[in-house]
Design a protein around this motif. Structure first.
Motif, short mmCIF file in Angstrom:
data_model
loop_
_atom_site.label_atom_id
_atom_site.label_comp_id
_atom_site.label_asym_id
_atom_site.label_seq_id
_atom_site.Cartn_x
_atom_site.Cartn_y
_atom_site.Cartn_z
N GLY A 31 0.99 -2.67 7.26
CA GLY A 31 1.31 -3.84 6.46
C GLY A 31 2.21 -4.86 7.05
N MET A 254 0.51 -2.19 4.92
CA MET A 254 -0.85 -2.70 4.75
C MET A 254 -1.84 -1.53 4.64
SD MET A 254 -3.05 -5.10 7.36
CE MET A 254 -1.65 -6.19 7.58
N THR A 255 -2.88 -1.71 3.86
CA THR A 255 -3.95 -0.71 3.75
C THR A 255 -5.26 -1.34 4.22
OG1 THR A 255 -2.88 0.34 1.86
CG2 THR A 255 -5.20 0.82 2.21
N GLY A 259 -11.29 -2.51 4.26
CA GLY A 259 -10.80 -3.80 4.75
C GLY A 259 -11.86 -4.71 5.33
N ALA A 285 -8.65 -6.00 3.19
CA ALA A 285 -7.42 -5.22 3.34
C ALA A 285 -6.50 -5.38 2.13
CB ALA A 285 -6.68 -5.64 4.60
N THR A 286 -5.83 -4.28 1.80
CA THR A 286 -4.81 -4.27 0.73
C THR A 286 -5.35 -4.91 -0.55
OG1 THR A 286 -3.19 -4.58 2.53
CG2 THR A 286 -2.35 -4.60 0.27
N ASN A 287 -6.37 -4.28 -1.10
CA ASN A 287 -6.95 -4.73 -2.36
C ASN A 287 -7.44 -6.17 -2.28
OD1 ASN A 287 -7.79 -4.48 -5.03
ND2 ASN A 287 -5.79 -5.07 -5.87
N LYS A 289 -6.45 -8.59 -0.61
CA LYS A 289 -5.49 -9.62 -0.21
C LYS A 289 -5.92 -10.20 1.12
CE LYS A 289 -1.00 -9.04 -0.67
NZ LYS A 289 0.41 -8.56 -0.44
N GLN A 307 -0.86 -11.38 6.70
CA GLN A 307 -1.45 -10.93 5.44
C GLN A 307 -1.61 -12.08 4.47
OE1 GLN A 307 -0.28 -7.09 3.74
NE2 GLN A 307 1.40 -7.09 5.21
N ALA A 311 -3.62 -10.33 -4.03
CA ALA A 311 -4.83 -9.50 -4.13
C ALA A 311 -6.00 -10.37 -4.56
CB ALA A 311 -4.60 -8.38 -5.13
#
Length: 681
Positions: A31, A254-255, A259, A285-287, A289, A307, A311
């Motif tokens: 992230g 970050m997830t 992604g 990535a990250t819901n 976002k 980033q 979201a």
């Protein structure tokens, strides 16, 4: 394979992935980092932003402290500045003078004060705080006459009291939660701090109030501003775009699960000639976002990332290397699209423009869509369309409500293309300089096709490519396209690539694709058409007017999903076919290399090639994940995204053009010819 089988494979992909049959790239617990701009606090350093609603570029910063030598530096293109204290003692007073604001000379000095290390902005608002604290209507006189007694008065309680009196006097709500001196910010429309400055400037202009008059009012402890100023600021502020900005930094937090890495991407040259960094969009990535992952040259894991704001923004859904779009010498810029970000309307989309830096990128402008769900930022490119020596930015919004020239019916989702002229004022752009009606169904491109030395705009849309000639009169003249090249009237999914002069006749050439083109047997194999540039280009060109054509191998391969020029000197192109057979797997996707000048002889007029004429292929041994749906070239390497591979985690492939060696970067999936990770060199 017939279309029903291909659709079945596509539907089955998620199930196969869930069963663990597709292994690969998953970077969880990653992230982003810092904020949207400004200079972060650094021990023994002072720094911040000098701005007035637009950055003060090239301004002279003078820093005078209670003890020690005076310091001097210059603001950057975004008003950024920083000095290291060595032998100086706080508190310090700071002044900015000279420089330019949106390309115009700055004639007003502004001041600020520092009681602690870290962020020190210099703006008209900080000037008011200084005037009130010092009781001086001309802060410049106060600054030039600094002495021990004046430094002794610069205490945090005195600064806080002056700021509180300014807040009460202006009665401007946003100022109550932002400290104009110490809150780091990026001087672009949409940033709350920048919007406050822009609102103050507009309110002064609309009410015929000079900054000198306001300083005189502020210098009296019971600051009473001109009547109606606060209300005018509130009105101006409400009319400005608002919202956060993407954050740049590490991958912490970050997830990247789901992604869709490789959805977009490209290369940025490094400071070393011949070396390139790879920039990969991961909009899921990250819901959702979204993120832009930055792979340094020679590395196969990202070293940093940018980033999205919120979201669902889908930041990283497009990417473009822009070249120089501000006119500042030695600078290079890139753009990242977020097609569902909040622009001037919810979910309208936005494009974020960055100056390339060693750490990644510094945000310099935000371009915003105007209508909900219009997917502003679907594609982005650049080129000097108005012949002023500075690249311009071109953005598509395929679902904008508008209409093509001559239409008399509703323009529901007919789309638009927006052109923003480059220059020193780019950071303050709120509206486009040119709007061209009509959607684009794929990537945009620019290049000189009529031999006048000026870039032209190439805009694909639903089975055709519209060409708008560049020129100093571009803004006044653009509207009806100068040329329309038909790939196939009924086909969508076009791609376009400017090739330069690949046949040596002195005119730039263009490759246009149609993934839905039908061959002589009425099979939808897709095709790429090569059109020659000419000084006499005009009107509508039928597909049969193409100098040469290249056809896909079998039905529904999506041949022509993407096109990239390997290099004008090689006269070779890469063509993606995201559903073609690759290796031993049907539908895994393939990329083909074709020579446009076999044996150093340009393809003859009317020449027809097929995938059998490819000089090289770059398949992968994976189930289809849209491999080859986008392409980019960086030196001797190419990037190809496979955004649906690995349970929609996505894979970015990096391969050597000549050897075919390389694989998926970021860890997880290797593959491709030769396997292993690729290095950008």
């Amino acid at each position: 394979m017939n279309i029903s089988r291909k659709l079945a494979v596509k539907r089955a992909l998620a199930g196969l992935a869930a069963a663990g049959l597709v292994s690969g790239l998953l970077l969880a617990g990653c992230g982003g980092g810092g904020g949207g701009g400004g200079v972060a606090s650094v021990s023994s350093a002072l720094g911040g932003t000098a701005a007035v609603g637009s950055p003060i570029a090239g301004g002279t910063i003078n820093v005078s402290c209670a003890a020690g030598n005076a310091l001097t530096t210059t603001t950057g293109s975004m008003g950024d500045w920083q000095v290291s204290l060595s032998g100086q003692t706080l508190p310090c007073a700071v002044k900015v003078s000279g420089g330019t604001i949106n390309g115009e000379a700055n004639t007003t000095p502004y001041h600020s004060i520092a009681t602690a290390l870290g962020t020190v902005n210099i703006t008209p608002l900080t000037d008011l705080v200084v005037a009130n604290m010092a009781g001086e209507a001309t802060p410049g006189t106060w600054f030039s006459g600094l002495n021990p007694a004046k430094f002794a008065a610069i205490t945090q309680p005195n600064v806080d009291a002056a700021l509180n009196r300014v807040r009460i006097a202006l009665a401007f709500t946003p100022l109550n939660t932002i400290n104009p001196i110490t809150t780091a910010f990026t001087p672009i429309p949409g940033d709350s701090s920048d919007n406050m400055l822009a609102a103050l400037k507009e309110a002064e202009t609309n009410n015929s109030i000079t900054h000198a008059t306001l300083l005189a009012s502020a210098s009296i402890p019971a600051f009473t501003p001109p009547l109606g100023l606060g209300a005018a600021m509130a009105t101006a502020y409400a009319g400005l775009p608002n919202g956060g900005v993407p954050s740049s930094g590490s991958l912490t937090g970050m997830t990247l699960s789901l992604g869709r890495q490789g959805y977009a991407g490209g290369f940025m040259p490094t400071s070393t000639a011949g070396l390139f960094d790879l920039m990969v969009g991961a909009p899921g990535a990250t819901n959702n976002k979204g993120a832009l992952l930055i792979y340094k040259s020679g590395e196969t894991t990202p070293s940093s990332a940018i980033q999205g704001v919120a979201a669902g923004d889908y930041f990283g859904s497009s990417f473009a290397h822009l070249g120089n779009v501000t006119g500042s010498a030695g600078k290079s810029y890139f753009a990242v699209g977020a097609i569902h970000a909040t622009g001037n309307a919810p979910l309208s989309g936005a494009v974020y423009v960055y100056e390339r830096t060693a750490a990644g990128g510094a945000l310099v402008a935000v371009l915003r869509g105007n209508q909900a769900l219009d997917r502003f930022g679907y594609s982005v490119t650049s080129g000097d369309l108005n012949a002023d020596g500075i690249n311009d930015i071109v953005v598509s919004a395929p679902y904008t409500y508008t209409s093509e020239p001559g239409d008399t019916v509703s323009g529901f989702q007919s789309g638009a293309i927006y052109v923003y002229f480059g220059g020193a004022a780019l950071s303050a752009k709120i509206t486009p300089d040119v709007t061209i009606q009509g959607a684009t169904s794929s990537n945009l491109a620019t290049g000189d096709v009529n031999g006048d030395g000026i870039a032209d705009l190439l805009a694909p849309t639903f089975g055709k490519v519209r060409v708008f000639f560049g020129g100093a009169d571009f803004k006044a003249r653009v509207g009806i396209p100068d040329v329309v090249a038909n790939a196939e009237f009924t086909a969508g999914g076009n791609a376009v690539a400017y090739l330069g002069d690949v046949n040596g006749d002195g005119f730039g050439d263009v490759a246009v694709s149609s993934t839905g083109a039908k061959n002589a047997a009425n099979a939808i194999t897709g095709a790429v058409y090569i059109y020659r540039g000419s000084a006499t280009l005009s009107g509508t060109l039928a597909a049969t007017a193409a100098a040469a054509s290249i056809w896909g191998a079998s039905e529904f391969d999506k041949f022509g999903s993407s096109i990239a020029l390997v290099g004008e000197a090689t006269q070779d192109i890469l063509v993606g076919a995201s559903w073609a057979a690759g290796g031993t797997l049907a539908d895994s996707g393939n990329i083909y290399r074709f020579s446009l000048a076999p044996a150093a002889t340009p393809l003859a007029s009317g020449a027809t090639l097929t995938t059998a004429d490819a000089t090289q292929t770059y398949p992968i041994e994976m189930m289809s994940g849209e491999y080859g749906s986008n392409l980019a070239i960086g030196g001797t390497m190419f990037f190809a995204g496979a955004r649906l591979l690995d349970r929609e985690n996505g894979v970015a492939y990096l391969k050597d053009i000549d050897s075919g060696l390389g694989g998926g970067v970021g860890g997880g999936i290797g593959g491709g010819v030769g396997g292993g990770g690729g290095h950008v060199h």
